[in-house]
Scaffold this active site. Structure first.
Site, PDB file in Angstrom:
ATOM      1  N   HIS A 139       0.852  -1.182   0.000  1.00  0.00           N
ATOM      2  CA  HIS A 139       0.000   0.000   0.000  1.00  0.00           C
ATOM      3  C   HIS A 139       0.894   1.240   0.000  1.00  0.00           C
ATOM      4  O   HIS A 139       2.033   1.197   0.443  1.00  0.00           O
ATOM      5  CB  HIS A 139      -0.937  -0.028   1.194  1.00  0.00           C
ATOM      6  CG  HIS A 139      -2.025  -1.044   1.051  1.00  0.00           C
ATOM      7  ND1 HIS A 139      -3.364  -0.724   0.986  1.00  0.00           N
ATOM      8  CD2 HIS A 139      -1.983  -2.407   0.934  1.00  0.00           C
ATOM      9  CE1 HIS A 139      -4.091  -1.813   0.838  1.00  0.00           C
ATOM     10  NE2 HIS A 139      -3.269  -2.852   0.817  1.00  0.00           N
ATOM     11  N   CYS A 171      -8.216  -0.593   3.549  1.00  0.00           N
ATOM     12  CA  CYS A 171      -8.648  -1.560   4.547  1.00  0.00           C
ATOM     13  C   CYS A 171      -9.342  -0.828   5.688  1.00  0.00           C
ATOM     14  O   CYS A 171      -8.743   0.062   6.301  1.00  0.00           O
ATOM     15  CB  CYS A 171      -7.449  -2.341   5.097  1.00  0.00           C
ATOM     16  SG  CYS A 171      -7.887  -3.536   6.374  1.00  0.00           S
ATOM     17  N   ASN A 179      -3.935   0.020  -2.496  1.00  0.00           N
ATOM     18  CA  ASN A 179      -2.785  -0.720  -2.991  1.00  0.00           C
ATOM     19  C   ASN A 179      -2.102   0.097  -4.078  1.00  0.00           C
ATOM     20  O   ASN A 179      -2.709   0.944  -4.720  1.00  0.00           O
ATOM     21  CB  ASN A 179      -3.261  -2.069  -3.547  1.00  0.00           C
ATOM     22  CG  ASN A 179      -2.149  -3.077  -3.682  1.00  0.00           C
ATOM     23  OD1 ASN A 179      -0.993  -2.783  -3.403  1.00  0.00           O
ATOM     24  ND2 ASN A 179      -2.500  -4.268  -4.110  1.00  0.00           N
TER      25      ASN A 179
END
Length: 251
Positions: free
Chosen positions: A151, A182, A191
């Protein structure tokens, strides 16, 4: 994940492309089998706190679930990919021990996962911490089955991927236009953008077999559909150049 069955059963599937289904437990595996999945993914995290927040269980219990799913999937000739989160830092516990990462990565591999994805879930890693982690992991898991999942919260994703390449890692998780994140990792960005990764790999002389121009088109399309700007710098720059050239051709 309420509509995952509809998504999986209605998309056009291409040959030689893997479509793994995230299966957190046996119920998830049963749903994946019903949908016709040929590959599933199991996951756990390095730290107790993240596992409790993410799946409401301890790390050991999380592994037991993953191993149960893996065993059952392999008995059905379904491939299993393993994900290990928070390998370079945890939003609740801070830094993590590279030896602990190696221990858990080996356990996933030993359980039958054909590939192990090492996730910098909150994007705090640097090339230095990536190197220290891989030095330990690659003692117990071959580089040919290791993937990195970076990420880009602190803008270090491409640098971390480059360092992983130095260690012989050749599998990179990424997301078109940098989508993702997340909910259990406060402040984490998506990401790393696939467009940025492919642009870098092309410049380094690696062959990815990815059509960068087509990829930029997809990134532009999905960003417009979601009503947001792409976070891919390469994608945005290449699209700007393309539009400028198209304008010039009309003059």
């Amino acid at each position: 994940m309420g509509d995952n069955y509809d998504v999986f059963t209605t998309i056009n599937k291409l040959p030689n492309v893997h479509y793994p289904v995230l299966t957190p437990n046996m119920r998830g595996l049963e749903g994946a089998i019903k949908a016709g999945a040929k590959e599933v993914s199991v996951f756990t995290a390095v730290t107790e706190s993240f596992n409790m927040k993410n799946t409401n269980c301890t790390t050991e219990k999380s592994f037991q679930r993953a191993e149960e799913v893996t065993k059952a999937a392999l008995e059905k000739d379904i491939r299993v990919r393993g994900y290990l989160s928070c390998v370079l830092g945890c939003p609740y516990e801070g830094s993590v021990d590279p030896e602990k990462v190696a221990e858990l990565a080996h356990r996933l591999y030993d359980s039958g996962c054909y590939e192990i994805s090492l996730g910098d879930t909150i994007g705090v890693g640097t090339p230095g911490s990536m190197a220290r982690m891989l030095e330990q992991v690659l003692k117990v898991v071959p580089s040919s089955v290791v993937a990195v999942h970076c990420h880009d919260t602190y803008g270090q994703a491409l640098a971390n991927i480059s360092k992983a390449l130095d260690f012989g890692v050749r599998i990179i998780d990424s997301s078109v236009a940098g989508l993702g994140g997340c909910p259990y990792a406060p402040g984490a960005k998506g990401n790393v953008a696939t467009e940025d990764v492919v642009y870098m790999l092309n410049g380094m002389g690696f062959k990815s077999n990815v059509n960068l121009n087509a990829l930029v088109d997809i990134g532009e399309w999905i960003s417009n559909e979601l009503g947001r700007k792409t976070v891919s710098r390469a994608g945005a720059a290449l699209m700007t150049v393309r539009k400028r050239n198209e304008l010039k051709s009309k003059l």
